[in-house]
Design a protein around this motif. Structure first.
Motif, mmCIF file in Angstrom:
data_model
loop_
_atom_site.group_PDB
_atom_site.id
_atom_site.type_symbol
_atom_site.label_atom_id
_atom_site.label_comp_id
_atom_site.label_asym_id
_atom_site.label_seq_id
_atom_site.Cartn_x
_atom_site.Cartn_y
_atom_site.Cartn_z
ATOM 1 N N ASP A 78 12.605 -22.262 39.739
ATOM 2 C CA ASP A 78 13.526 -23.310 41.010
ATOM 3 C C ASP A 78 12.806 -23.657 41.239
ATOM 4 N N LEU A 79 14.529 -24.182 42.411
ATOM 5 C CA LEU A 79 13.260 -25.442 43.446
ATOM 6 C C LEU A 79 14.039 -24.886 44.567
ATOM 7 N N ASP A 80 12.910 -25.187 45.848
ATOM 8 C CA ASP A 80 13.717 -25.165 47.121
ATOM 9 C C ASP A 80 14.294 -25.821 47.587
ATOM 10 N N LEU A 81 15.234 -25.628 48.100
ATOM 11 C CA LEU A 81 16.394 -26.673 48.558
ATOM 12 C C LEU A 81 15.895 -28.238 49.811
ATOM 13 N N SER A 82 14.989 -27.290 50.572
ATOM 14 C CA SER A 82 14.351 -28.298 51.422
ATOM 15 C C SER A 82 13.443 -28.804 50.987
ATOM 16 N N GLY A 83 13.438 -29.700 49.968
ATOM 17 C CA GLY A 83 12.746 -30.639 49.304
ATOM 18 C C GLY A 83 13.515 -31.396 48.771
ATOM 19 N N TYR A 84 14.885 -31.523 48.627
ATOM 20 C CA TYR A 84 15.668 -32.195 48.181
ATOM 21 C C TYR A 84 16.829 -32.323 48.632
ATOM 22 N N ASP A 85 17.709 -33.413 48.895
ATOM 23 C CA ASP A 85 18.676 -33.449 49.183
ATOM 24 C C ASP A 85 19.860 -33.899 49.132
ATOM 25 N N VAL A 86 20.033 -32.012 49.453
ATOM 26 C CA VAL A 86 21.619 -31.185 47.774
ATOM 27 C C VAL A 86 22.014 -30.412 49.088
#
Length: 476
Positions: free
Chosen positions: A422-430
């Protein structure tokens, strides 16, 4: 250099050993996260059912040389050991009252409707509940009577919606609740608690009590100064003052003639298994079951949605932190069952597949939470078609064909098509709220295939509204 990990046959596993690695992926076993301190015959049996050999970490548990742990169904050192065994190097919280394992009834509630068909009902239920909850909180704070039956009816609507399709409420809470932290926190915590209750087959009347108690658990904070609530580091005196919110809440609810079972959840939800909670420092089985569940749900939400953080931590990280609290702050089997109820990848989680593709978990399978439905973002062709691809990882072969058909060659070469992380949202502009809003409004979450008479291959229906609307927000 001393040896830290030893490969042993599963037949040689004993209680007290720490299993650090398996002969297969952890995701293919019922254990919720990597790493296991073996504490029961059931865990040994499960390891033997799934594995031929394992690796044990002798720095974290017993080694084969130290011998096996011994069962003790009676008393040890003048007290009962709640886990049922005593082992060299293994401790137990002193004087913890013995707790009974949660009774789990599988198959009581099966998903009755699809996510797409439940969204409208869930949205109405959420808006009604939110309105009733907000009004009730204002009336309670002013010491006035409030429409308790109306709040109970709204809670019943929420429970019924979660029973029919748990994912709908999860999406809506990600989307709708954008105001003050305490309000959001109470609503999310109530959702986690009800989802857990559904998972273990709890009767609906108990679900409603649990939901009401979890919703109202923080009502007493209204009597605390805002500066104290917002403060990150509190002095011992400030901690003592802060903890009074439980007492204030209990007093307010009792004066409002809220039923005792609901007040009990509010009163004891901050107590902890090892006695380190408040306000009474209760231990183990002395804490009412519904309050124990509310405490776990509250803690999980606090971990995954920290007050001061701009973005929550990744779900797997939150699960790992919660898992480490078992047999300390919370009853062991309750933690494990709670994690299984929400899954490692809750609805709305941003994930990366083993192919390298990025997607969003849109719907889960109750009996196969590691293989949910995922909306794979079509990044390369977004400008041309504004499309996404919906795959159901439970059907790996079909998902491979769908991704291959869309030009993703890695779908054929990877040994296992699955969620890699899973991906940490803070690392993606979403903007997950914008994503969920668009998805819920525009996507018909049904995987359709067109079968070619001549070739016999499946072509996914690729719906353009989803990615077309978020492509300006999502930049990887």
């Amino acid at each position: 250099m001393s040896i830290k990990q030893i490969k042993i046959s599963v037949e040689d596993i004993t209680m007290g050993m720490y299993v650090s690695c398996l002969d297969r992926p952890w995701s293919q076993t019922p254990f919720p996260i990597q790493g296991l301190l073996v504490k029961s015959p059931k865990e040994i049996s499960s390891l033997r059912n799934y594995c031929d050999y394992v690796y044990i970490d002798v720095t974290k548990g017993l080694s084969p040389i130290e011998g096996t742990a011994t069962f003790n169904q009676s008393k040890s050192a003048g007290r009962k050991v709640s886990s049922g065994f005593v082992s060299k190097g293994l401790g137990s919280a002193a004087d913890v009252t013995e707790v009974s394992p949660i009774e789990v009834k599988r198959g009581v509630y099966r998903q009755q409707v699809s996510l797409a068909s439940e969204v409208e009902h869930a949205e109405k239920a959420l808006l009604q509940l939110r309105g009733q909850f907000t009004l009730a909180a204002k009336q309670i704070v002013k010491g006035r009577e409030f429409d308790y039956q109306g709040l109970k009816d709204s809670v019943a609507d929420m429970v019924n919606s979660v029973v029919r399709c748990p994912d709908a409420f999860t999406w809506l809470l990600r989307l709708r609740l954008k105001d003050q932290h305490s309000h959001d926190h109470s609503m999310r915590s109530a959702l986690w608690a009800v989802q857990f209750a559904r998972f273990v087959g709890m009767p609906k009347d108990q679900m409603s009590v649990l939901c009401l108690g979890t919703l109202l658990k923080d009502i007493g904070k209204i009597k605390l100064p805002n500066a104290l609530l917002r403060k990150k580091k509190r002095t011992p005196e400030e901690v003592a003052e802060y903890q009074k919110f439980v007492e204030y809440g209990v007093e307010m609810l009792r004066s409002s003639n809220v039923e005792p079972r609901v007040v009990s959840v509010v009163r004891f939800h901050c107590e902890r298994h090892d006695g380190t909670g408040f306000p009474e420092g209760l231990r183990g089985g002395k804490i009412p079951l519904l309050a124990r569940i509310a405490g776990i749900a509250t803690t999980y939400d606090a971990i995954s949605n920290p007050r001061e953080a701009e973005e929550p931590v990744a779900p797997s990280r939150a699960v790992s932190l919660l898992y480490n609290l078992r047999d300390k702050k919370f009853q062991d089997d309750l933690v494990v069952q709670f994690i299984q109820s929400i899954g490692l990848y809750p609805t709305g989680t941003l994930v990366e597949l083993t192919t390298g593709d990025v997607g969003i978990v849109v719907e889960q399978h109750a009996e196969s939470r590691l293989t949910p439905k995922v909306a794979v973002l079509d990044q390369q062709k977004a400008q041309a078609s504004g499309a996404y691809i919906l795959v159901d990882l439970k059907d790996e072969d079909l998902s491979r064909r769908i991704l291959e058909k869309s030009g993703r060659s890695k779908a054929k070469s990877v040994s296992k098509l699955a969620i890699a992380r899973d991906l940490d949202l803070s690392g993606y502009d979403v903007d997950i709220a914008a994503v969920s809003s668009i998805f819920m409004k525009s996507a018909q979450m049904v995987l359709e295939t067109a079968v070619s008479d001549s070739v016999g291959d499946e072509t996914p229906v690729r719906q353009g509204g989803f990615y077309a609307n978020i492509r300006d927000r999502f930049r990887l």
